[in-house]
Design a protein around this motif. Sequence first.
Motif, mmCIF file in Angstrom:
data_model
loop_
_atom_site.group_PDB
_atom_site.id
_atom_site.type_symbol
_atom_site.label_atom_id
_atom_site.label_comp_id
_atom_site.label_asym_id
_atom_site.label_seq_id
_atom_site.Cartn_x
_atom_site.Cartn_y
_atom_site.Cartn_z
ATOM 1 N N GLU A 474 0.907 -1.257 -0.379
ATOM 2 C CA GLU A 474 0.526 -0.125 0.245
ATOM 3 C C GLU A 474 0.852 1.652 0.189
ATOM 4 O OE1 GLU A 474 -3.007 -1.845 2.730
ATOM 5 O OE2 GLU A 474 -2.249 0.050 3.953
ATOM 6 N N LEU A 475 0.761 2.005 -0.620
ATOM 7 C CA LEU A 475 0.960 3.732 -0.632
ATOM 8 C C LEU A 475 0.507 4.502 -0.276
ATOM 9 C CD1 LEU A 475 3.502 5.106 -1.648
ATOM 10 C CD2 LEU A 475 1.707 5.375 -3.811
ATOM 11 N N PHE A 476 0.216 5.216 0.670
ATOM 12 C CA PHE A 476 0.082 6.303 1.120
ATOM 13 C C PHE A 476 0.109 7.417 0.810
ATOM 14 C CE2 PHE A 476 -1.396 2.850 4.373
ATOM 15 C CZ PHE A 476 -2.413 3.467 4.773
ATOM 16 N N ILE A 477 -0.162 8.656 0.368
ATOM 17 C CA ILE A 477 -0.205 9.793 -0.587
ATOM 18 C C ILE A 477 -0.360 10.925 0.607
ATOM 19 C CG2 ILE A 477 -0.033 11.714 -2.026
ATOM 20 C CD1 ILE A 477 -0.977 9.807 -3.999
ATOM 21 N N ILE A 547 -2.977 2.100 -4.069
ATOM 22 C CA ILE A 547 -2.413 3.743 -3.565
ATOM 23 C C ILE A 547 -3.731 4.603 -2.673
ATOM 24 C CG2 ILE A 547 -2.262 5.881 -4.124
ATOM 25 C CD1 ILE A 547 -0.341 3.648 -5.286
ATOM 26 N N ILE A 548 -3.492 4.950 -0.865
ATOM 27 C CA ILE A 548 -4.267 5.383 -0.273
ATOM 28 C C ILE A 548 -4.026 6.842 -0.023
ATOM 29 C CG2 ILE A 548 -5.414 5.509 1.890
ATOM 30 C CD1 ILE A 548 -4.884 2.421 1.870
ATOM 31 N N GLU A 577 -10.054 2.661 -12.688
ATOM 32 C CA GLU A 577 -10.599 1.604 -12.845
ATOM 33 C C GLU A 577 -10.558 0.000 -12.777
ATOM 34 O OE1 GLU A 577 -9.301 2.735 -17.472
ATOM 35 O OE2 GLU A 577 -10.445 3.726 -17.851
ATOM 36 N N ALA A 578 -9.277 -0.233 -12.144
ATOM 37 C CA ALA A 578 -8.854 -1.602 -11.806
ATOM 38 C C ALA A 578 -9.508 -1.112 -9.941
ATOM 39 C CB ALA A 578 -7.843 -1.610 -11.810
ATOM 40 N N GLY A 579 -10.020 -0.112 -9.182
ATOM 41 C CA GLY A 579 -10.172 -0.172 -7.988
ATOM 42 C C GLY A 579 -9.246 0.135 -7.238
ATOM 43 N N ARG A 580 -7.814 0.347 -7.386
ATOM 44 C CA ARG A 580 -7.096 0.412 -6.770
ATOM 45 C C ARG A 580 -6.531 1.867 -5.913
ATOM 46 N NH1 ARG A 580 -2.607 -2.981 -10.426
ATOM 47 N NH2 ARG A 580 -1.751 -2.475 -8.364
ATOM 48 N N VAL A 581 -7.484 2.434 -6.177
ATOM 49 C CA VAL A 581 -7.098 3.812 -5.491
ATOM 50 C C VAL A 581 -8.348 4.530 -4.856
ATOM 51 C CG1 VAL A 581 -6.916 6.500 -6.087
ATOM 52 C CG2 VAL A 581 -6.156 4.940 -7.938
ATOM 53 N N TYR A 582 -8.319 4.207 -3.231
ATOM 54 C CA TYR A 582 -8.186 4.917 -2.143
ATOM 55 C C TYR A 582 -8.863 6.107 -1.738
ATOM 56 C CZ TYR A 582 -8.876 -0.478 -1.774
ATOM 57 O OH TYR A 582 -9.430 -1.539 -2.435
ATOM 58 N N ALA A 583 -9.502 6.148 -0.179
ATOM 59 C CA ALA A 583 -9.594 7.549 0.143
ATOM 60 C C ALA A 583 -9.265 6.926 1.682
ATOM 61 C CB ALA A 583 -10.249 8.998 -0.186
ATOM 62 N N ALA A 584 -8.393 7.439 2.311
ATOM 63 C CA ALA A 584 -8.917 7.330 3.733
ATOM 64 C C ALA A 584 -10.080 7.966 4.569
ATOM 65 C CB ALA A 584 -7.295 7.642 4.943
ATOM 66 N N VAL A 585 -10.329 7.532 5.061
ATOM 67 C CA VAL A 585 -11.382 8.337 6.436
ATOM 68 C C VAL A 585 -11.001 8.180 7.424
ATOM 69 C CG1 VAL A 585 -14.571 8.098 6.472
ATOM 70 C CG2 VAL A 585 -13.132 7.753 4.457
ATOM 71 N N ARG A 657 -12.753 4.779 1.316
ATOM 72 C CA ARG A 657 -13.775 4.518 0.038
ATOM 73 C C ARG A 657 -13.096 4.051 -1.134
ATOM 74 N NH1 ARG A 657 -14.703 9.656 1.813
ATOM 75 N NH2 ARG A 657 -16.620 9.281 3.209
ATOM 76 N N ARG A 658 -13.475 3.223 -1.802
ATOM 77 C CA ARG A 658 -12.713 3.082 -3.355
ATOM 78 C C ARG A 658 -13.121 4.219 -3.710
ATOM 79 N NH1 ARG A 658 -12.940 -2.771 -4.665
ATOM 80 N NH2 ARG A 658 -10.984 -3.481 -4.090
ATOM 81 N N VAL A 659 -12.031 4.567 -5.344
ATOM 82 C CA VAL A 659 -12.591 5.415 -5.816
ATOM 83 C C VAL A 659 -12.794 4.585 -7.113
ATOM 84 C CG1 VAL A 659 -12.089 7.147 -7.149
ATOM 85 C CG2 VAL A 659 -11.330 7.157 -4.760
ATOM 86 N N SER A 660 -14.039 5.176 -7.660
ATOM 87 C CA SER A 660 -14.049 4.243 -9.335
ATOM 88 C C SER A 660 -14.544 4.798 -10.224
ATOM 89 C CB SER A 660 -14.704 3.020 -9.353
ATOM 90 O OG SER A 660 -16.399 3.131 -8.338
ATOM 91 N N VAL A 661 -14.184 4.415 -11.692
ATOM 92 C CA VAL A 661 -14.798 4.582 -13.001
ATOM 93 C C VAL A 661 -15.820 4.218 -13.299
ATOM 94 C CG1 VAL A 661 -14.485 6.268 -14.518
ATOM 95 C CG2 VAL A 661 -11.927 6.474 -12.732
ATOM 96 N N THR A 662 -17.214 4.304 -13.297
ATOM 97 C CA THR A 662 -18.335 3.182 -13.479
ATOM 98 C C THR A 662 -18.779 4.158 -15.027
ATOM 99 O OG1 THR A 662 -19.456 4.523 -12.010
ATOM 100 C CG2 THR A 662 -18.735 2.608 -11.456
ATOM 101 N N HIS A 663 -18.733 5.365 -14.997
ATOM 102 C CA HIS A 663 -19.266 5.746 -16.349
ATOM 103 C C HIS A 663 -18.526 6.885 -16.321
ATOM 104 C CE1 HIS A 663 -23.137 4.284 -14.353
ATOM 105 N NE2 HIS A 663 -23.194 4.428 -15.167
#
Length: 700
Positions: A474-477, A547-548, A577-585, A657-663
Amino acid sequence: MAEPTPDQYSARHLSVLDGLEAVRKRPGMYIGSTDSRGLMHCLWEIIDNSVDEALSGHGDRIAVTLDADGSVTVEDAGRGIPIDIEPKTGLTGVEVVFTKLHAGGKFGASNYGTAGGLHGVGASVVNALSERLDVEVTRGGKVYAMSFHRGEPGVFDDGEGQPRPDAPFAPFTEGSELRVVGKAPRGRAGTRVRYWADPQIFIKGASFQPDELAARARQTAFLVPGLEMVIRDARDVSAEPIDQSYRYDGGIAEFAEFLAPDAPTTDVWRIEGEGDYTETIPVLDDEGRMVSREVQRTATVDLALRWGVGYDTTVRSFVNIIATPKGGTHHAGFEQGLLKFVRAEVERNARKLKVGANEKLEKDDVLAGLTAVVTVRIPEPQFEGQTKEVLGTPPVRAIVSSVITNGLKERFASTKRQDKAEASMLLEKVVSEMKARISARAHKETQRRKTALESSSLPTKLVDCRSNDVEHSELFIVEGDSALGTAKPARNSEFQALLPIRGKILNVQKASVSDMLSNAECASIIQVVGAGSGRSFDLGAARYGKIILMSDADVDGAHIRTLLLTLFFRYMRPMLEAGRVYAAVPPLHRVEIVRRGAKKNEMVYTYSEAELDGLLKRLARQNASYKEPIQRYKGLGEMDEDQLWSTTMDPAARLLRRVSVTHAADAERVFDLLMGTDVAPRKEFLFESSKSIAPEFIDV
């Protein structure tokens, strides 16, 4: 019954499907699938018939209505389906069109010069797959009608009520009847088709897609200047129908401008031309026999293209206004001619553009930032399959290639100041894309991660992890050095890496590629992720599985998170698109609940004001007390390492919170609205949205 042995297998074991029975038995062969996609394909078949009439100069309005009873109605102002008797079958033109496969008015050039419905199966396939289909034809001052039940002509007994598919049905026995149901004013003509899709064919969840329908209607209005497409969604009986109308007189130049996702480098360039070719086709002679003949064809090519500052490519191709999403010979010819010409121009200006002998343009360099609409109109095009997604007519490739080459030669030879400036900017753009690609490839080859010891060339501020297992790393930015100071001892150094960024990074939606790469924070993030950027991004080379984005729970933190997401969306989109970017809460509050006796006080974290209010009310009901004041975290730096680990970094307890691009198209518009260069729409959006924001939630 026992299966027949090979010796017993004979012709009597073969099944012969006749007429529309074959369509009902194998619907996927004709419409692709029996889900929503197939349902929409049936609708396109009916709409395209009406559009072909408009293309031939008959009618300038098509109305599509989605009704509450599940039916759909398509009405045009064309010439109307012929109502006289077709001599070979003895049936009216209406019955021939809706019951006979490979029958229609588009097999010769006398009725339609160019048309999209060329296989003669569209209307009959829709009829075969409909529980009920009603057609009304207005011609010669009269309105004619005929109904069908799963492809069979007859009469429904609707009584005094509205038409419905389950009404009693009586098929014609001796002969079919085209009923006269009304009169029409002199000069009025057209066709109205209403049908109910058959639930025996389509799966339970299949439904019409209004957004897809609206997009197709808009597209058609662009491709046929002057044609009005009206869409009415009346499926919700408890609300007013939703009406949408599209009409554009600017043609494909206006379409290219609409599709463009970025600021322009060039204006829209319009290129037109045509070419002749010879084609051998089977035709029916006077005695009804099939013979081969050579015919002379003319292909008309119309192109609109413009380059923008971004790198995304949007190319839409059409044959007789039928979209070909999987390309074909016209698309291949467009790319071939474009690449060949631009390569020649770059070689001719190599010294001025500082291009080395070993540096060669590739197709992606030229297509970067391109928005283009490619249309060809030819009689009887050869499509690969009934779904018409690929054009197969071979001579069209060379014709389109020649047209774009000649058009670009004329543009680059122009003495107009604007044309010369745009041509120069285009060459500089494609060369910069080429150099960026070569540089990114070389960089990626040197940055492949094997062991933690090889990270010495990475940014010094990166606090890497020990594990080489990409999937579980995991990479925390993190925002700022203060958060890094707390996160560094809090993390699990085996699989968690940290990269601090200083404040708000560059807004890459506005900036050019070179500005983005020269920005230290953006360059560091791309370098640490290790998979390149833009077109050269390779998801398989990414150094971390997750990536968080870990920013403060305030307005500035939200802004930083938005800027980071913009960077990922523009230049590392496959990660999203692969669902590998997240936002920490991270939590907003810490409440220390006092426990009586020897029990240790309990720490409870809340993540919103509403959650805090609910907790305090619950404690009041339980007569439990808590320490005052309640701690409110303004930033991650206010937490100690234990608190940060347990609330934000511990995989067993944290909230991500997973960030996705559905549309993707909708996301593109939102990013451009909120982060792009055009200020006026953003200002309007903020004013309109301000009413829904409570002032107490604004962190000032």
